[in-house]
Design an enzyme around this catalytic site. Structure first.
Site, mmCIF file in Angstrom:
data_model
loop_
_atom_site.group_PDB
_atom_site.id
_atom_site.type_symbol
_atom_site.label_atom_id
_atom_site.label_comp_id
_atom_site.label_asym_id
_atom_site.label_seq_id
_atom_site.Cartn_x
_atom_site.Cartn_y
_atom_site.Cartn_z
ATOM 1 N N MET A 78 0.800 -1.224 0.000
ATOM 2 C CA MET A 78 0.000 0.000 0.000
ATOM 3 C C MET A 78 0.835 1.278 0.000
ATOM 4 O O MET A 78 0.298 2.371 0.189
ATOM 5 C CB MET A 78 -0.955 0.011 1.194
ATOM 6 N N ASP A 129 23.789 -11.382 5.498
ATOM 7 C CA ASP A 129 24.196 -12.198 4.350
ATOM 8 C C ASP A 129 25.708 -12.193 4.154
ATOM 9 O O ASP A 129 26.302 -13.233 3.857
ATOM 10 C CB ASP A 129 23.507 -11.702 3.080
#
Length: 160
Positions: A78, A129
């Site tokens: 949204m 990561d």
């Protein structure tokens, strides 16, 4: 939530809707978010000395954070696509954590706090990561690693 507040992204029938901001005046807006990733002390030391096998952790995380800010509208259903006028990223380290602060600026009809939050979370995911090989224990788990305290710490709206 106060009694007079309403959910702006839901219709009276409970359907999801994007808020119409078409009639709102343009304003200068700024939002700042922060968060941190907890790591082993040896991992933080390797980040600080740029001794991580995958490369410069903070440089890559900075690029990831900026990219995330620019693409928030594609991942948060949204959110409006807004013109980002500036992104500042700042990293700091302690013995067992890396903190990331992201400040976003725009001129438009809606705020940029979701963009700041998206920058923080993605930037910290990039750190994870980049260092996950060093953070894994013998069982391949991450007992010392976690992303915490993600929050909007400042929001401004100024008339043009």
């Amino acid at each position: 939530m106060s009694d007079d507040s309403e959910l702006t992204h839901v219709t009276d029938d409970g359907d999801a809707q994007m808020v119409d901001v078409g009639e709102k005046p343009d304003t200068a807006r700024r939002a700042v978010a922060r968060g941190e990733i907890t790591l082993q002390p040896s991992t933080v030391a390797a980040i600080e000395t740029n001794d991580v096998e995958k490369g410069d952790v903070l440089a890559v995380a900075r690029v990831g954070a900026i990219q995330a800010v620019k693409h928030t509208w594609e991942t948060v259903p949204m959110c409006h696509q807004i013109p980002i006028t500036n992104v500042d990223t700042e990293f700091s380290t302690s013995e067992t954590a890396v903190e990331l602060t992201v400040a976003v600026e725009t001129t438009g009809k809606t705020g940029c706090e979701m963009e700041a939050l998206e920058g923080v979370t993605t930037g910290l995911n990039v750190v994870w990561d980049m260092v996950k090989a060093a953070e894994k224990d013998a069982d391949g788990q991450y007992p010392d690693t976690g992303i915490d305290s993600v929050e909007v710490i400042e929001k401004e709206k100024r008339a043009l």
